[in-house]
Design a protein around this motif. Sequence first.
Motif, PDB file in Angstrom:
ATOM      1  N   ALA A 260       0.847  -1.200   0.000  1.00 31.08           N
ATOM      2  CA  ALA A 260       0.000   0.000   0.000  1.00 31.08           C
ATOM      3  C   ALA A 260       0.881   1.248   0.000  1.00 31.08           C
ATOM      4  O   ALA A 260       1.833   1.355   0.772  1.00 31.08           O
ATOM      5  N   TYR A 261       0.577   2.189  -0.894  1.00 35.08           N
ATOM      6  CA  TYR A 261       1.383   3.413  -0.983  1.00 35.08           C
ATOM      7  C   TYR A 261       1.190   4.280   0.248  1.00 35.08           C
ATOM      8  O   TYR A 261       2.127   4.799   0.824  1.00 35.08           O
ATOM      9  N   GLN A 262      -0.047   4.431   0.667  1.00 34.37           N
ATOM     10  CA  GLN A 262      -0.360   5.141   1.898  1.00 34.37           C
ATOM     11  C   GLN A 262      -1.203   4.215   2.773  1.00 34.37           C
ATOM     12  O   GLN A 262      -2.237   3.714   2.352  1.00 34.37           O
ATOM     13  N   ILE A 263      -0.731   3.974   3.981  1.00 36.01           N
ATOM     14  CA  ILE A 263      -1.415   3.063   4.889  1.00 36.01           C
ATOM     15  C   ILE A 263      -2.491   3.839   5.628  1.00 36.01           C
ATOM     16  O   ILE A 263      -2.201   4.810   6.336  1.00 36.01           O
ATOM     17  N   ALA A 264      -3.735   3.398   5.479  1.00 34.70           N
ATOM     18  CA  ALA A 264      -4.863   4.102   6.083  1.00 34.70           C
ATOM     19  C   ALA A 264      -5.730   3.107   6.847  1.00 34.70           C
ATOM     20  O   ALA A 264      -5.325   1.967   7.094  1.00 34.70           O
ATOM     21  N   LYS A 265      -6.923   3.527   7.220  1.00 29.57           N
ATOM     22  CA  LYS A 265      -7.841   2.693   7.991  1.00 29.57           C
ATOM     23  C   LYS A 265      -8.111   1.365   7.279  1.00 29.57           C
ATOM     24  O   LYS A 265      -8.376   1.326   6.097  1.00 29.57           O
ATOM     25  N   TYR A 266      -8.001   0.273   8.043  1.00 28.16           N
ATOM     26  CA  TYR A 266      -8.239  -1.097   7.619  1.00 28.16           C
ATOM     27  C   TYR A 266      -7.178  -1.641   6.673  1.00 28.16           C
ATOM     28  O   TYR A 266      -7.368  -2.699   6.071  1.00 28.16           O
ATOM     29  N   ASP A 267      -6.052  -0.941   6.535  1.00 29.22           N
ATOM     30  CA  ASP A 267      -4.923  -1.498   5.799  1.00 29.22           C
ATOM     31  C   ASP A 267      -4.088  -2.363   6.740  1.00 29.22           C
ATOM     32  O   ASP A 267      -4.063  -2.147   7.953  1.00 29.22           O
ATOM     33  N   ASN A 307       5.949  13.829  16.944  1.00 24.86           N
ATOM     34  CA  ASN A 307       4.505  13.811  16.723  1.00 24.86           C
ATOM     35  C   ASN A 307       3.751  13.074  17.826  1.00 24.86           C
ATOM     36  O   ASN A 307       4.328  12.272  18.560  1.00 24.86           O
ATOM     37  N   LYS A 308       2.472  13.339  17.928  1.00 22.55           N
ATOM     38  CA  LYS A 308       1.600  12.614  18.835  1.00 22.55           C
ATOM     39  C   LYS A 308       0.999  11.411  18.107  1.00 22.55           C
ATOM     40  O   LYS A 308       1.144  11.258  16.901  1.00 22.55           O
ATOM     41  N   ALA A 309       0.318  10.547  18.868  1.00 19.74           N
ATOM     42  CA  ALA A 309      -0.325   9.382  18.275  1.00 19.74           C
ATOM     43  C   ALA A 309      -1.327   9.822  17.216  1.00 19.74           C
ATOM     44  O   ALA A 309      -2.113  10.743  17.436  1.00 19.74           O
ATOM     45  N   ASN A 310      -1.269   9.189  16.049  1.00 21.46           N
ATOM     46  CA  ASN A 310      -2.179   9.563  14.971  1.00 21.46           C
ATOM     47  C   ASN A 310      -2.990   8.387  14.444  1.00 21.46           C
ATOM     48  O   ASN A 310      -3.767   8.521  13.518  1.00 21.46           O
ATOM     49  N   ALA A 311      -2.807   7.194  15.070  1.00 24.44           N
ATOM     50  CA  ALA A 311      -3.547   6.023  14.607  1.00 24.44           C
ATOM     51  C   ALA A 311      -3.602   4.984  15.720  1.00 24.44           C
ATOM     52  O   ALA A 311      -2.839   5.043  16.684  1.00 24.44           O
ATOM     53  N   VAL A 312      -4.523   4.041  15.553  1.00 18.12           N
ATOM     54  CA  VAL A 312      -4.641   2.902  16.471  1.00 18.12           C
ATOM     55  C   VAL A 312      -4.544   1.630  15.636  1.00 18.12           C
ATOM     56  O   VAL A 312      -5.161   1.521  14.575  1.00 18.12           O
ATOM     57  N   LEU A 313      -3.764   0.680  16.122  1.00 18.60           N
ATOM     58  CA  LEU A 313      -3.490  -0.548  15.388  1.00 18.60           C
ATOM     59  C   LEU A 313      -3.827  -1.754  16.254  1.00 18.60           C
ATOM     60  O   LEU A 313      -3.563  -1.760  17.454  1.00 18.60           O
ATOM     61  N   MET A 314      -4.423  -2.779  15.651  1.00 14.61           N
ATOM     62  CA  MET A 314      -4.710  -4.022  16.366  1.00 14.61           C
ATOM     63  C   MET A 314      -3.895  -5.161  15.765  1.00 14.61           C
ATOM     64  O   MET A 314      -3.807  -5.300  14.541  1.00 14.61           O
ATOM     65  N   VAL A 315      -3.308  -5.987  16.612  1.00 10.82           N
ATOM     66  CA  VAL A 315      -2.554  -7.157  16.166  1.00 10.82           C
ATOM     67  C   VAL A 315      -3.536  -8.212  15.674  1.00 10.82           C
ATOM     68  O   VAL A 315      -4.538  -8.511  16.335  1.00 10.82           O
ATOM     69  N   SER A 323       4.677  -9.751  13.407  1.00  8.03           N
ATOM     70  CA  SER A 323       3.229  -9.932  13.416  1.00  8.03           C
ATOM     71  C   SER A 323       2.590  -9.059  12.348  1.00  8.03           C
ATOM     72  O   SER A 323       3.195  -8.088  11.870  1.00  8.03           O
ATOM     73  N   TYR A 324       1.363  -9.432  11.989  1.00  5.16           N
ATOM     74  CA  TYR A 324       0.552  -8.578  11.143  1.00  5.16           C
ATOM     75  C   TYR A 324      -0.422  -7.805  12.022  1.00  5.16           C
ATOM     76  O   TYR A 324      -0.941  -8.319  13.016  1.00  5.16           O
ATOM     77  N   GLY A 325      -0.666  -6.559  11.637  1.00  6.20           N
ATOM     78  CA  GLY A 325      -1.638  -5.732  12.332  1.00  6.20           C
ATOM     79  C   GLY A 325      -2.548  -5.059  11.335  1.00  6.20           C
ATOM     80  O   GLY A 325      -2.262  -5.020  10.130  1.00  6.20           O
ATOM     81  N   ILE A 326      -3.661  -4.532  11.830  1.00  9.99           N
ATOM     82  CA  ILE A 326      -4.584  -3.798  10.976  1.00  9.99           C
ATOM     83  C   ILE A 326      -4.865  -2.442  11.615  1.00  9.99           C
ATOM     84  O   ILE A 326      -5.018  -2.341  12.843  1.00  9.99           O
ATOM     85  N   VAL A 327      -4.870  -1.403  10.801  1.00  8.61           N
ATOM     86  CA  VAL A 327      -5.120  -0.045  11.292  1.00  8.61           C
ATOM     87  C   VAL A 327      -6.620   0.118  11.521  1.00  8.61           C
ATOM     88  O   VAL A 327      -7.415  -0.012  10.591  1.00  8.61           O
ATOM     89  N   LEU A 328      -6.998   0.383  12.771  1.00  6.91           N
ATOM     90  CA  LEU A 328      -8.411   0.525  13.112  1.00  6.91           C
ATOM     91  C   LEU A 328      -8.917   1.944  12.903  1.00  6.91           C
ATOM     92  O   LEU A 328     -10.077   2.158  12.578  1.00  6.91           O
ATOM     93  N   SER A 329      -8.054   2.915  13.136  1.00  4.49           N
ATOM     94  CA  SER A 329      -8.433   4.318  12.914  1.00  4.49           C
ATOM     95  C   SER A 329      -7.161   5.109  12.680  1.00  4.49           C
ATOM     96  O   SER A 329      -6.090   4.747  13.182  1.00  4.49           O
ATOM     97  N   ALA A 330      -7.265   6.180  11.912  1.00  7.88           N
ATOM     98  CA  ALA A 330      -6.081   6.984  11.603  1.00  7.88           C
ATOM     99  C   ALA A 330      -6.494   8.396  11.236  1.00  7.88           C
ATOM    100  O   ALA A 330      -7.398   8.595  10.436  1.00  7.88           O
ATOM    101  N   SER A 331      -5.831   9.375  11.839  1.00  2.00           N
ATOM    102  CA  SER A 331      -6.063  10.772  11.487  1.00  2.00           C
ATOM    103  C   SER A 331      -5.046  11.243  10.453  1.00  2.00           C
ATOM    104  O   SER A 331      -5.162  12.332   9.909  1.00  2.00           O
ATOM    105  N   ASP A 332      -4.034  10.406  10.190  1.00  2.00           N
ATOM    106  CA  ASP A 332      -3.012  10.715   9.195  1.00  2.00           C
ATOM    107  C   ASP A 332      -2.491   9.382   8.672  1.00  2.00           C
ATOM    108  O   ASP A 332      -2.668   8.337   9.299  1.00  2.00           O
ATOM    109  N   ALA A 333      -1.838   9.400   7.519  1.00  2.00           N
ATOM    110  CA  ALA A 333      -1.322   8.164   6.933  1.00  2.00           C
ATOM    111  C   ALA A 333      -0.259   7.554   7.838  1.00  2.00           C
ATOM    112  O   ALA A 333       0.553   8.247   8.445  1.00  2.00           O
ATOM    113  N   VAL A 334      -0.275   6.222   7.943  1.00  2.09           N
ATOM    114  CA  VAL A 334       0.732   5.470   8.685  1.00  2.09           C
ATOM    115  C   VAL A 334       1.841   5.089   7.716  1.00  2.09           C
ATOM    116  O   VAL A 334       1.579   4.796   6.548  1.00  2.09           O
ATOM    117  N   SER A 335       3.085   5.086   8.199  1.00  6.54           N
ATOM    118  CA  SER A 335       4.223   4.785   7.336  1.00  6.54           C
ATOM    119  C   SER A 335       5.184   3.842   8.040  1.00  6.54           C
ATOM    120  O   SER A 335       5.272   3.842   9.279  1.00  6.54           O
TER     121      SER A 335
END
Length: 344
Positions: A260-267, A307-315, A323-335
């Motif tokens: 994924a070029y930009q990691i966002a919600k549910y990536d 920076n401050k926390a900008n996303a929440v990730l679940m394993v 491990s693999y995780g999935i982004v549950l919410s994000a206010s900015d792209a994860v990298s």
Amino acid sequence: MSKVHSIRNAIFIVLLVVFAPILNAQSILKNDYPNEYIVKKGDTLWDISAVFLKSPWLWPQIWEHNSQISNPHLIYPNDVIYLRYRNGKPYLTTDKFSESKMSPRIREAGRFAAVSAIPKIALQSFVAGHRIVGAQAASKMPYILAGAGLRNLIASGDEVFIRGTLDPDYNTYHIYRLGKTYGAEHGLSTENTEIIKVGSLDVISKQGDISRALVTKSKGLIYKGDIIVRSNELALKPLYRLAAAPKELEGKVIGAVNDAYQIAKYDGVVINLGANSSIYPGHVFNVVKAPIQVEDPRTKQLVTIVNKANAVLMVVNVFENLSYGIVLSASDAVSPGDSLTSIE
């Protein structure tokens, strides 16, 4: 101690016992939480909980109080979710009038899919089809030697030759392609390789370390060198029990699933924590953008911006080192390079 002080202390204790659960409840609920919510098509438990809670990952605390909806398969679009209190503690229910009794309901079969914790389509894109193994182990796995008739283009329905030792009592295998390798540059002491499922095959005959097989399924073409793994599928959980990851545990996002070029919600992402770090599916982390350096236009000095926390990730799936995780919410792209920290 005077009698007045004793009475005051007794009153204080009574008030604490009575109101502490309510105060605790208010601490997890949003300031503008509604008393009810109509479930929409496409909603997840995470989405619904975010309507009521400051931190959606705490949803088990209010869903588990009511057995009627502790199972996500009992919630459907157009259901109304009500916020209720029992002994000062909030819980969610689909019963408008009763706090404890469940009312039987008849549903129109097949009209809607049931609500799940995380969209299945988001998980299916990498949970069952991606694994992480030791790079050394991957190099020793059986592999596609050639297509029958020495074909270079191999697809479903074609026969292939396999080289390597197979289980004499086992004939069904999955075909995986070698993906990215993660090692010392990602803070790991050993090299680990991502392998991605591209097809399945049935073994027809075996002779020494050369076997003949039929490709029964394929996602595109099968290549020489693709590896063979016994066909035990990784489980796709319908419901993850969310919990904050251990406070002292920190890690990093080191890769993106499916490039994924930009990691966002549910990536999906790869993180540099595994079973050896005592994490398990359902653990939740904050994602913090990696510090960046910028040049001050006046002083020309390099200034580090944290920076401050900008996303929440679940394993989602845990392997030995990664491990693999999935982004549950994000206010900015994860990298890749972003940090994982404990969530409050």
